[in-house]
Design a protein around this motif. Structure first.
Motif, PDB file in Angstrom:
ATOM      1  N   LYS A 123       5.439   4.913   1.033  1.00 36.74           N
ATOM      2  CA  LYS A 123       5.191   5.366   2.397  1.00 36.74           C
ATOM      3  C   LYS A 123       4.697   3.778   3.586  1.00 36.74           C
ATOM      4  CE  LYS A 123       3.404   9.333   4.770  1.00 36.74           C
ATOM      5  NZ  LYS A 123       2.615  10.508   4.827  1.00 36.74           N
ATOM      6  N   PRO A 124       5.537   4.599   4.608  1.00 35.27           N
ATOM      7  CA  PRO A 124       5.689   3.563   5.836  1.00 35.27           C
ATOM      8  C   PRO A 124       4.123   4.266   6.044  1.00 35.27           C
ATOM      9  CG  PRO A 124       7.751   4.907   5.677  1.00 35.27           C
ATOM     10  CD  PRO A 124       6.850   5.196   4.257  1.00 35.27           C
ATOM     11  N   LYS A 125       3.392   3.072   7.319  1.00 39.41           N
ATOM     12  CA  LYS A 125       2.515   3.606   7.861  1.00 39.41           C
ATOM     13  C   LYS A 125       2.760   3.887   8.985  1.00 39.41           C
ATOM     14  CE  LYS A 125      -0.221  -0.927   5.911  1.00 39.41           C
ATOM     15  NZ  LYS A 125      -0.253  -2.204   6.812  1.00 39.41           N
ATOM     16  N   SER A 126       4.144   3.807   9.272  1.00 38.24           N
ATOM     17  CA  SER A 126       4.190   5.213  10.517  1.00 38.24           C
ATOM     18  C   SER A 126       5.763   4.858  11.145  1.00 38.24           C
ATOM     19  CB  SER A 126       3.399   4.360  11.856  1.00 38.24           C
ATOM     20  OG  SER A 126       4.598   2.955  12.239  1.00 38.24           O
ATOM     21  N   LYS A 127       6.303   5.502  11.933  1.00 40.33           N
ATOM     22  CA  LYS A 127       7.532   5.636  11.795  1.00 40.33           C
ATOM     23  C   LYS A 127       8.443   4.494  12.755  1.00 40.33           C
ATOM     24  CE  LYS A 127       8.559   9.856  10.169  1.00 40.33           C
ATOM     25  NZ  LYS A 127       9.578   9.840   8.888  1.00 40.33           N
ATOM     26  N   LEU A 128       7.511   3.932  13.246  1.00 36.93           N
ATOM     27  CA  LEU A 128       7.344   2.290  14.240  1.00 36.93           C
ATOM     28  C   LEU A 128       8.180   1.591  12.711  1.00 36.93           C
ATOM     29  CD1 LEU A 128       7.636   1.100  17.037  1.00 36.93           C
ATOM     30  CD2 LEU A 128       5.198   0.849  16.593  1.00 36.93           C
ATOM     31  N   ASP A 129       7.032   1.386  12.088  1.00 36.51           N
ATOM     32  CA  ASP A 129       6.858   0.430  11.046  1.00 36.51           C
ATOM     33  C   ASP A 129       8.036   0.764  10.101  1.00 36.51           C
ATOM     34  OD1 ASP A 129       5.145  -1.553   9.208  1.00 36.51           O
ATOM     35  OD2 ASP A 129       5.951  -0.222   8.206  1.00 36.51           O
ATOM     36  N   VAL A 130       8.263   1.871   9.891  1.00 37.45           N
ATOM     37  CA  VAL A 130      10.113   2.085   9.028  1.00 37.45           C
ATOM     38  C   VAL A 130      10.890   1.061   9.901  1.00 37.45           C
ATOM     39  CG1 VAL A 130      12.046   3.444   8.694  1.00 37.45           C
ATOM     40  CG2 VAL A 130       9.448   4.084   8.323  1.00 37.45           C
ATOM     41  N   VAL A 131      11.193   1.303  11.423  1.00 33.57           N
ATOM     42  CA  VAL A 131      12.171   0.410  12.675  1.00 33.57           C
ATOM     43  C   VAL A 131      12.153  -0.874  12.247  1.00 33.57           C
ATOM     44  CG1 VAL A 131      12.431   0.786  15.274  1.00 33.57           C
ATOM     45  CG2 VAL A 131      11.789   2.545  14.107  1.00 33.57           C
ATOM     46  N   LYS A 132      11.272  -1.243  13.010  1.00 36.58           N
ATOM     47  CA  LYS A 132      10.564  -2.337  12.917  1.00 36.58           C
ATOM     48  C   LYS A 132      11.368  -3.206  11.710  1.00 36.58           C
ATOM     49  CE  LYS A 132       6.524  -4.450  13.852  1.00 36.58           C
ATOM     50  NZ  LYS A 132       4.745  -3.670  13.373  1.00 36.58           N
ATOM     51  N   LYS A 133      10.848  -2.983  10.018  1.00 32.99           N
ATOM     52  CA  LYS A 133      11.837  -3.329   9.025  1.00 32.99           C
ATOM     53  C   LYS A 133      12.934  -2.908   8.852  1.00 32.99           C
ATOM     54  CE  LYS A 133       7.630  -3.029   5.931  1.00 32.99           C
ATOM     55  NZ  LYS A 133       6.205  -2.112   5.142  1.00 32.99           N
ATOM     56  N   VAL A 134      13.904  -2.298   9.744  1.00 31.54           N
ATOM     57  CA  VAL A 134      15.259  -1.915   9.381  1.00 31.54           C
ATOM     58  C   VAL A 134      15.307  -2.988  10.141  1.00 31.54           C
ATOM     59  CG1 VAL A 134      17.229  -0.724  10.027  1.00 31.54           C
ATOM     60  CG2 VAL A 134      14.801   0.579   9.066  1.00 31.54           C
TER      61      VAL A 134
ATOM     62  N   ASP B  35       0.731  -1.120  -0.223  1.00 30.25           N
ATOM     63  CA  ASP B  35      -0.599  -0.221  -0.507  1.00 30.25           C
ATOM     64  C   ASP B  35       0.260   1.433  -0.131  1.00 30.25           C
ATOM     65  OD1 ASP B  35      -2.670  -1.155   0.004  1.00 30.25           O
ATOM     66  OD2 ASP B  35      -2.407  -1.545   1.895  1.00 30.25           O
ATOM     67  N   ASN B  36       0.157   2.455   0.091  1.00 31.65           N
ATOM     68  CA  ASN B  36       1.300   3.289  -0.129  1.00 31.65           C
ATOM     69  C   ASN B  36       2.125   4.260  -1.196  1.00 31.65           C
ATOM     70  OD1 ASN B  36      -0.463   5.486   1.855  1.00 31.65           O
ATOM     71  ND2 ASN B  36       0.324   3.103   3.468  1.00 31.65           N
ATOM     72  N   LEU B  37       1.764   3.255  -2.515  1.00 39.62           N
ATOM     73  CA  LEU B  37       2.323   3.946  -3.946  1.00 39.62           C
ATOM     74  C   LEU B  37       2.980   4.725  -3.458  1.00 39.62           C
ATOM     75  CD1 LEU B  37       4.483   2.114  -5.851  1.00 39.62           C
ATOM     76  CD2 LEU B  37       2.215   2.518  -7.056  1.00 39.62           C
ATOM     77  N   SER B  38       3.570   5.580  -3.173  1.00 36.27           N
ATOM     78  CA  SER B  38       4.352   6.858  -3.621  1.00 36.27           C
ATOM     79  C   SER B  38       5.364   7.718  -4.796  1.00 36.27           C
ATOM     80  CB  SER B  38       4.402   7.123  -1.870  1.00 36.27           C
ATOM     81  OG  SER B  38       6.177   6.621  -1.705  1.00 36.27           O
ATOM     82  N   ALA B  39       6.088   6.046  -5.025  1.00 32.81           N
ATOM     83  CA  ALA B  39       7.617   7.214  -6.223  1.00 32.81           C
ATOM     84  C   ALA B  39       7.475   5.170  -6.533  1.00 32.81           C
ATOM     85  CB  ALA B  39       8.782   7.311  -6.104  1.00 32.81           C
ATOM     86  N   ILE B  40       8.186   6.205  -7.862  1.00 32.70           N
ATOM     87  CA  ILE B  40       8.872   5.355  -9.039  1.00 32.70           C
ATOM     88  C   ILE B  40      10.338   5.454  -9.373  1.00 32.70           C
ATOM     89  CG2 ILE B  40       9.514   3.682 -11.311  1.00 32.70           C
ATOM     90  CD1 ILE B  40       5.428   4.040 -10.746  1.00 32.70           C
ATOM     91  N   GLY B  41      11.197   4.330  -8.992  1.00 31.71           N
ATOM     92  CA  GLY B  41      12.948   5.510  -9.428  1.00 31.71           C
ATOM     93  C   GLY B  41      13.301   4.324 -10.181  1.00 31.71           C
ATOM     94  N   ILE B  42      14.283   4.656 -11.499  1.00 30.47           N
ATOM     95  CA  ILE B  42      15.057   4.593 -12.574  1.00 30.47           C
ATOM     96  C   ILE B  42      15.888   4.718 -13.093  1.00 30.47           C
ATOM     97  CG2 ILE B  42      12.960   5.395 -14.514  1.00 30.47           C
ATOM     98  CD1 ILE B  42      12.839   2.649 -16.021  1.00 30.47           C
ATOM     99  N   SER B  43      16.395   4.358 -13.588  1.00 33.55           N
ATOM    100  CA  SER B  43      18.033   4.992 -13.973  1.00 33.55           C
ATOM    101  C   SER B  43      17.367   4.874 -15.633  1.00 33.55           C
ATOM    102  CB  SER B  43      18.817   3.457 -13.982  1.00 33.55           C
ATOM    103  OG  SER B  43      19.022   3.202 -12.801  1.00 33.55           O
ATOM    104  N   LEU B  44      17.995   6.756 -15.898  1.00 32.34           N
ATOM    105  CA  LEU B  44      17.884   7.040 -16.939  1.00 32.34           C
ATOM    106  C   LEU B  44      18.910   7.450 -17.874  1.00 32.34           C
ATOM    107  CD1 LEU B  44      14.546   9.255 -16.812  1.00 32.34           C
ATOM    108  CD2 LEU B  44      15.058   6.881 -17.516  1.00 32.34           C
ATOM    109  N   GLY B  45      19.291   7.557 -18.762  1.00 34.59           N
ATOM    110  CA  GLY B  45      20.396   7.912 -19.626  1.00 34.59           C
ATOM    111  C   GLY B  45      20.008   9.747 -19.721  1.00 34.59           C
TER     112      GLY B  45
END
Length: 198
Positions: free
Chosen positions: A175-186, A61-71
Motif C-alpha cells: 500500500k503506498p504511503k499516499s496518493k502523491l507517492d503513487v503519482v511520483k512513482k508512476v 513497508d505496508n505489505l498488503s498482498a501476494i499475487g501468484i499464478s495458480l492452476g
C-alpha cells in the motif's frame, strides 16, 4: 491550421503529463517486483493436507498482498484456498482466503490482507493450502528455478517436507504511503523509460 496544431499539442501534452496522474490516483497497491518467469510444467499439486511454503524478504513497508499464478484444472476446485503469512519467528500475522470457484486455470490471483506497516526488510513465510479439497480438486502451484535475491526456499509438504528447487513466481504488493507517492512513482518509472523498477 495553427489552431489545430495548438489543440493537438495541448492534447498530446495532457495525455503525456496529466493523464498518468489521473489514472494513478485510484491505485491502492503497488507491486514491489515483476513476476519471475515460470513453466507450466514445473508445478506441484495441493489439496487436503498438502501445502506449499515460500520464504522471502519484504522489499517495502505496508505489505498488503501476494499475487501468484495458480492452476485450477477443469475448474474442479470450488473450495477455499488459504494463504497464511508468518513472521521469521513463525508467529502468525495475516491470512487471506480465495474461493476456487472464482479461479480459472492459470489465473494470476491476489491474496489481499490488511497492510503490515513496518514490513520493509523483514523475513516472512507464506503457505498456500486448500484443506477441504479432495484429490480430484487439486490446485497447481507453479515454481521456477530462477529466483531473485529477496526470495529464499520454497517447500512442499505432503507426508514429509521436501524442498522445491528454486521458488514460487509471486509478486508482493504494498500500500503506498499516499496518493502523491503513487503519482511520483508512476512519473519516475515513466521518465526512466518504461515500467521497470527504478
Amino acid at each position: 491550421m495553427t489552431k489545430l496544431v495548438w489543440i493537438t499539442t495541448i492534447a498530446i501534452l495532457f495525455l503525456v503529463f496529466v493523464a498518468p496522474a489521473l489514472f494513478a490516483l485510484p491505485i491502492d497497491m503497488l507491486p514491489a517486483n515483476d513476476q519471475p518467469g515460470y513453466s507450466v510444467n514445473e508445478k506441484v499439486s495441493i489439496y487436503g493436507k498438502r501445502m506449499i511454503s515460500q520464504k522471502f524478504t519484504s522489499q517495502a513497508d505496508n505489505l498488503s498482498a501476494i499475487g501468484i499464478s495458480l492452476g485450477n484444472p477443469n475448474l474442479k476446485n470450488k473450495k477455499p484456498i488459504i494463504l497464511s503469512l508468518y513472521e521469521e519467528n513463525n508467529s502468525f500475522v495475516r491470512t487471506s482466503v480465495l474461493n476456487g470457484q472464482n479461479l480459472e486455470d492459470g489465473d494470476f490471483v491476489k491474496f489481499v490482507f490488511s497492510p503490515i506497516s513496518d514490513s520493509n526488510g523483514k523475513k516472512y513465510t507464506f503457505t498456500i493450502v486448500t484443506p477441504e479439497a479432495g484429490a480430484e480438486e487439486v490446485i497447481y502451484v507453479y515454481h521456477t528455478k530462477t529466483i531473485p535475491d529477496w526470495m529464499e526456499w520454497a517447500k512442499y509438504t505432503d507426508v514429509i517436507e521436501l524442498e522445491v528447487e528454486g521458488g514460487l513466481p509471486f509478486v508482493t504488493f504494498h500500500k503506498p504511503k499516499s496518493k502523491l507517492d503513487v503519482v511520483k512513482k508512476v512519473y519516475s518509472r515513466f521518465l526512466l523509460g518504461g515500467f521497470q523498477k527504478p
